[in-house]
Design a protein around this motif. Structure first.
Motif, PDB file in Angstrom:
ATOM      1  N   GLY A 108      37.648  49.448  41.327  1.00 32.22           N
ATOM      2  CA  GLY A 108      38.433  49.312  40.107  1.00 32.22           C
ATOM      3  C   GLY A 108      39.806  48.723  40.319  1.00 32.22           C
ATOM      4  O   GLY A 108      40.485  48.357  39.345  1.00 32.22           O
ATOM      5  N   HIS A 109      40.248  48.606  41.567  1.00 32.18           N
ATOM      6  CA  HIS A 109      41.563  48.039  41.836  1.00 32.18           C
ATOM      7  C   HIS A 109      41.518  46.516  41.647  1.00 32.18           C
ATOM      8  O   HIS A 109      40.612  45.847  42.146  1.00 32.18           O
ATOM      9  CB  HIS A 109      41.996  48.374  43.259  1.00 32.18           C
ATOM     10  N   ALA A 110      42.486  45.967  40.916  1.00 29.93           N
ATOM     11  CA  ALA A 110      42.567  44.529  40.672  1.00 29.93           C
ATOM     12  C   ALA A 110      43.870  44.000  41.243  1.00 29.93           C
ATOM     13  O   ALA A 110      44.931  44.624  41.096  1.00 29.93           O
ATOM     14  CB  ALA A 110      42.477  44.222  39.179  1.00 29.93           C
ATOM     15  N   GLU A 111      43.789  42.818  41.863  1.00 32.09           N
ATOM     16  CA  GLU A 111      44.983  42.234  42.477  1.00 32.09           C
ATOM     17  C   GLU A 111      44.896  40.719  42.462  1.00 32.09           C
ATOM     18  O   GLU A 111      43.810  40.126  42.403  1.00 32.09           O
ATOM     19  CB  GLU A 111      45.130  42.720  43.920  1.00 32.09           C
ATOM     20  N   GLU A 112      46.065  40.098  42.517  1.00 31.30           N
ATOM     21  CA  GLU A 112      46.155  38.646  42.622  1.00 31.30           C
ATOM     22  C   GLU A 112      46.020  38.287  44.095  1.00 31.30           C
ATOM     23  O   GLU A 112      46.812  38.725  44.932  1.00 31.30           O
ATOM     24  CB  GLU A 112      47.491  38.170  42.055  1.00 31.30           C
TER      25      GLU A 112
ATOM     26  N   GLU B  77      45.692  44.475  34.866  1.00 25.96           N
ATOM     27  CA  GLU B  77      45.497  45.753  34.188  1.00 25.96           C
ATOM     28  C   GLU B  77      44.224  45.755  33.358  1.00 25.96           C
ATOM     29  O   GLU B  77      43.468  46.740  33.350  1.00 25.96           O
ATOM     30  CB  GLU B  77      46.711  46.052  33.308  1.00 25.96           C
ATOM     31  N   LEU B  78      43.960  44.643  32.662  1.00 28.55           N
ATOM     32  CA  LEU B  78      42.744  44.558  31.853  1.00 28.55           C
ATOM     33  C   LEU B  78      41.497  44.598  32.729  1.00 28.55           C
ATOM     34  O   LEU B  78      40.512  45.279  32.413  1.00 28.55           O
ATOM     35  CB  LEU B  78      42.758  43.291  31.002  1.00 28.55           C
ATOM     36  N   LEU B  79      41.529  43.870  33.857  1.00 25.84           N
ATOM     37  CA  LEU B  79      40.370  43.863  34.739  1.00 25.84           C
ATOM     38  C   LEU B  79      40.126  45.243  35.339  1.00 25.84           C
ATOM     39  O   LEU B  79      38.979  45.677  35.489  1.00 25.84           O
ATOM     40  CB  LEU B  79      40.564  42.834  35.846  1.00 25.84           C
ATOM     41  N   ALA B  80      41.186  45.935  35.670  1.00 27.02           N
ATOM     42  CA  ALA B  80      41.026  47.264  36.252  1.00 27.02           C
ATOM     43  C   ALA B  80      40.436  48.251  35.257  1.00 27.02           C
ATOM     44  O   ALA B  80      39.753  49.197  35.643  1.00 27.02           O
ATOM     45  CB  ALA B  80      42.377  47.769  36.757  1.00 27.02           C
TER      46      ALA B  80
ATOM     47  N   ALA C 168      35.194  38.765  29.950  1.00 33.45           N
ATOM     48  CA  ALA C 168      35.849  37.515  29.557  1.00 33.45           C
ATOM     49  C   ALA C 168      36.374  37.601  28.131  1.00 33.45           C
ATOM     50  O   ALA C 168      37.481  37.129  27.831  1.00 33.45           O
ATOM     51  CB  ALA C 168      34.872  36.343  29.702  1.00 33.45           C
ATOM     52  N   ASP C 169      35.593  38.206  27.245  1.00 33.81           N
ATOM     53  CA  ASP C 169      36.056  38.364  25.859  1.00 33.81           C
ATOM     54  C   ASP C 169      37.288  39.253  25.786  1.00 33.81           C
ATOM     55  O   ASP C 169      38.201  39.014  24.987  1.00 33.81           O
ATOM     56  CB  ASP C 169      34.934  38.948  24.999  1.00 33.81           C
ATOM     57  N   GLU C 170      37.333  40.303  26.616  1.00 35.15           N
ATOM     58  CA  GLU C 170      38.509  41.179  26.646  1.00 35.15           C
ATOM     59  C   GLU C 170      39.743  40.396  27.092  1.00 35.15           C
ATOM     60  O   GLU C 170      40.832  40.561  26.541  1.00 35.15           O
ATOM     61  CB  GLU C 170      38.265  42.353  27.592  1.00 35.15           C
ATOM     62  N   LEU C 171      39.577  39.540  28.080  1.00 33.46           N
ATOM     63  CA  LEU C 171      40.717  38.748  28.547  1.00 33.46           C
ATOM     64  C   LEU C 171      41.244  37.823  27.460  1.00 33.46           C
ATOM     65  O   LEU C 171      42.450  37.638  27.310  1.00 33.46           O
ATOM     66  CB  LEU C 171      40.307  37.927  29.778  1.00 33.46           C
ATOM     67  N   LEU C 172      40.333  37.239  26.685  1.00 34.75           N
ATOM     68  CA  LEU C 172      40.757  36.311  25.636  1.00 34.75           C
ATOM     69  C   LEU C 172      41.248  37.031  24.391  1.00 34.75           C
ATOM     70  O   LEU C 172      41.825  36.388  23.509  1.00 34.75           O
ATOM     71  CB  LEU C 172      39.597  35.385  25.254  1.00 34.75           C
ATOM     72  N   GLY C 173      41.023  38.331  24.301  1.00 36.41           N
ATOM     73  CA  GLY C 173      41.434  39.060  23.108  1.00 36.41           C
ATOM     74  C   GLY C 173      42.924  39.038  22.878  1.00 36.41           C
ATOM     75  O   GLY C 173      43.396  39.124  21.740  1.00 36.41           O
ATOM     76  N   GLY C 174      43.708  38.899  23.920  1.00 33.83           N
ATOM     77  CA  GLY C 174      45.163  38.866  23.773  1.00 33.83           C
ATOM     78  C   GLY C 174      45.733  37.481  23.802  1.00 33.83           C
ATOM     79  O   GLY C 174      46.945  37.316  24.000  1.00 33.83           O
TER      80      GLY C 174
END
Length: 796
Positions: free
Chosen positions: A568-572, A626-629, A640-646
């Motif tokens: 669940g950890h997301a990072e650049e 944060e969204l990916l996590a 992908a839809d969640e990312l585009l929601g904002g």
């Protein structure tokens, strides 16, 4: 004579509201009838079925001491008077009763009964309209006012086989046709109708178009003096023994109460005023949805342009993918989908005819349309300059009965929208060209991958020309590798879209040739520098081994990728970068390697998602992490839809490419052998192959494998110069034999018969005959010829 009794507010009495016809027949009609009494009106109302009485049955009611319902002259029943009592309204909406009487000695026949039932429906429609207008007032329902029954109305019969029509004087009077001028043909009456309403009239006999409960069809006619008048039509279609329509019985009445109300006129006026200021296709489409959805109570509205037998959607409401039928979701390549008219024949016919089509529930439409409006669908072709430029679809989930006011509103709106679309095209021709370029140059679908799932989303900008150079691609490579590419060409114009297409094609070509990632990006850079354009591009290229999980990244001025780990950890991910493409001809690009474990979600994106005038890049990247996590990677499309929601209110393009890496169940075993150019080189290659296959436990495939190795290695040594390499790969179900050489020329299989004295030409024929498949692919500086042999396992 006819009389209307309406249900009193208490619900236990019928009150006389109106009578028309001969006063002598109506003498003695009571003002109030109790529903518990024995009158024909009370009985018909309670049973909710028409009651037909011959003169003898009318007299029997009077003789048995029932309520005086119909009294002839001098207070006694006439020997020639027959009566019908018909309940008004359906279901739980009972309104009252219609009482009709006439000098018919033996009672009303079947045709007259059908016509009177249709007339009762006309009266009920008028009664409902009047009741709606006085709703909320203190006025009792029994005093709704005069003219509940159409004073101008008549009946007709139509023989469908011949078109012969028998219409009474009232029908002809409504249409403004003199009796002597009527030739008995239905075409003469249809000529009086407004052209937009003729398709609805003609569709009466089409299967599924006429409601079985006889709903009213409203249409407009043009009187000889130019007066526009609303008429209401109710009819019944009689069928023959085979079920085909044979005869129509109908009643026509004046329906002045159906004229568009002030509210409907104001809707059209407001829409016209707003469309006048719309300069883009998106603006026009958004205004249509805003103007129609709430007044019509619709659940879905779609606006689409028509281009070369294909519909390109410009607005959907609601915008969620799952709210629309599968035919639209299957080709959802960017913000909105598009669809071929070949798969929507009903819609194609509606556009060809150019008239508003209203489809009731259960009309038998194809799934691509039925799913938009299961409770009712309105199809509005959008005309402009003598042709159809698009279509508007309005759908309802619950059962929807179309009123004539809606037809008038939708017809007027369709003409306004069509003209507005044409104006927007004229003002935004460059944008349309760039949009078409983007649609054609972006991938239509992404390939299925062994060991992962890839999804992509693209949104154009919402300001300016609304089009730019963002692109993405997924490129399957050999040996279980796949390339993921995302890029962004500077600017928002047709030129940017063109460069985007060229760069995507170049990167794909270099990748398929087998170049390593840094070489692919470097060659694409030199190509863009040589194009003599002022535009530059950023790019992120990833070569991922789907079997080992090893990813090699090359970044040219682009954003770094984001990894969501299985925990669940997301990072650049920190990837070493180089300059954008098209800036320095001799730029070098370093590779960064990273290992992915199954369950990792790899995200590539463009800066339109994470940077704007109101959003700093660091904040945008933090929001993505944060969204990916917080999301579940089980469905990458939803992620992908969640990312585009904002991404609302964006001023730049947005492209997102996600890959969920699952890994392969069985990792292949590989080895290779460099073939030295010696007289016995083939023998050494065969020995190496035999040792390797025995160590892998392959005995049944050994003879065929040695034969294939002999032929491929012989061809590599005999027909090429430079190094020749033999690669062996064992996967779960097949053995792959590949020979790499330095010649770019592909091998050619003989097309005719090979002479028995010939010394060559049989090798590829032998390979083809003994293997499951074979082929040749280009490599950097040469080619690879390969063949695959099925492996028989102990479980088979």
């Amino acid at each position: 004579m006819a009389a209307v009794y309406v249900l009193a507010e208490g619900g236990d009495e019928l009150h006389l509201a109106e009578t028309v016809g001969e006063r002598g027949l109506s003498y003695g009609l009571p003002a109030v009838l109790g529903l518990s009494g024995q009158s024909p009106a009370a009985e018909a109302f309670r049973s909710r079925r028409p009651l037909w009485l011959s003169p003898q049955e009318v007299a029997a009611y009077h003789a048995n001491g029932g309520d005086a319902t119909l009294i002839g002259t001098a207070g006694r029943p006439s020997a020639k008077i027959s009566m019908g009592v018909l309940p008004l309204g359906r279901g739980n909406g009972e309104l009252g009763c219609l009482v009709v009487a006439g000098e018919v000695a033996n009672g009303f026949d079947a045709d007259r009964r059908s016509l009177l039932e249709l007339y009762a429906d006309q009266v009920a429609a008028g009664l409902e309209s009047v009741a709606a207008r006085v709703a909320g007032r203190a006025q009792p329902r029994a005093h709704l006012g005069p003219k509940l029954m159409p004073l101008q109305g008549g009946a007709f019969t139509l023989e469908l086989a011949t078109g012969a029509m028998d219409a009474d004087a009232q029908v002809l009077s409504l249409l403004g046709i003199a009796r002597d001028d009527f030739d008995g043909q239905v075409e003469t009456l249809l000529a009086c109708a407004v052209p937009d309403d003729i398709p609805a009239l003609m569709a009466i006999v089409e299967p599924g178009r006429l409601s079985p409960d006889g709903d009213q069809l409203a249409f407009r006619i043009r009187r000889p003096g130019g007066e526009l008048r609303w008429l209401g039509l109710r009819c019944r279609v009689q069928v023959d023994a085979t079920g085909a329509p044979e005869r129509i019985l109908g009643v026509v009445a004046d329906a002045a109460y159906l004229r568009p109300s002030a509210d409907e006129v104001s809707i059209v006026q407001r829409l016209s005023a707003r469309l006048a200021g719309a300069t883009t296709i998106r603006d026009v489409s958004r205004l249509v949805v805003t103007a129609l959805r709430e007044p019509l109570g619709a659940n879905r509205i779609a606006v689409a342009e028509l281009e070369a037998e294909r519909l390109f959607v410009t607005m959907l409401d609601p915008p969620e993918h799952e709210a629309w039928p599968g035919i639209w979701r299957s080709e959802w390549r960017s913000e909105w989908p598009d669809a071929s008219l070949q798969s929507l024949p009903t819609l194609r016919n509606a556009l060809r005819e150019g008239h508003v089509s209203l489809w009731p529930p259960g009309a038998g439409l194809e799934s691509g349309l039925a799913g938009i409006g299961p409770g009712g669908l309105a199809v509005l072709p959008l005309p402009a300059d003598g042709r159809m430029v698009g279509v508007c679809l309005v759908g309802w989930d619950e059962e929807h009965r179309f009123g004539p006011e809606e037809r008038s509103l939708l017809t007027a709106a369709a003409g306004l929208v069509g003209q507005a679309l044409m104006r927007a095209h004229a003002l935004d021709a460059g944008h349309e060209l760039a949009t078409m370029l983007q649609r054609s140059l972006l991938p239509r679908t992404l390939p299925e991958l062994a060991g992962g799932v890839a999804v992509a989303r693209y949104l154009p900008a919402t300001v300016g020309l609304e089009v730019g150079g963002d692109w993405y691609d997924v490129i399957p490579l050999g040996d279980g590798h796949v390339a993921l590419v995302i890029g962004d060409v500077q600017g928002h114009s047709a030129g940017a879209a063109t460069i985007m297409g060229q760069m995507r094609t170049a990167v794909r070509a270099y990748a398929v040739e087998g170049h390593p990632p840094d070489v692919v990006v470097a060659r694409a850079n030199r190509l863009l520098v040589g194009m003599e354009t002022d535009l530059f591009a950023t790019c992120l290229y990833v070569d991922l081994d789907m079997e080992e999980g090893i990813a090699r990244f090359v970044r040219a001025g682009h954003l770094s990728p984001v990894l969501r780990h299985p925990d669940g950890h997301a990072e650049e991910l920190q990837v070493e970068g180089g300059p954008p493409l098209g800036v320095l001809a001799d730029a070098e690009y370093a590779m960064t390697e990273a290992g992915l474990v199954p369950g990792t979600l790899l995200t590539l994106l463009t800066d339109g998602l994470v940077e704007s005038a109101q959003l700093h890049l660091e904040d945008g990247m933090r929001r993505v992490c944060e969204l990916l996590a917080a999301t579940d990677p089980a469905d990458p499309g939803l992620v992908a839809d969640e990312l585009l929601g904002g991404a609302n209110g964006r001023d730049d393009d947005v492209a997102v490419l996600l890959l969920r890496y699952d890994g392969t169940r069985v990792r292949p075993v590989r080895t290779h052998w460099t073939v030295w150019r010696l007289p016995n080189a083939v023998m050494h290659a065969r020995r190496f192959t035999a040792r390797t296959l025995r160590s892998w436990g392959l005995k049944n495939e050994l003879d065929v494998a040695l034969l294939v190795v002999s032929e491929l290695v012989t061809n590599g040594i005999a027909h090429t110069q430079g190094e020749v390499r033999l690669d062996l790969t064992l996967s779960a179900d097949r053995l792959r034999i590949a020979v790499n050489d330095a010649s770019p020329r592909s091998p050619v299989k003989p097309t005719g018969e090979v002479d028995w004295e010939a010394t060559g030409g049989r090798g590829l024929l032998i390979v083809e005959a003994t293997t499951a498949s074979w082929g040749s692919v280009p490599l950097s500086g040469g080619k690879q010829v390969w063949a695959e042999i099925p492996v028989v396992t102990s479980d088979s």
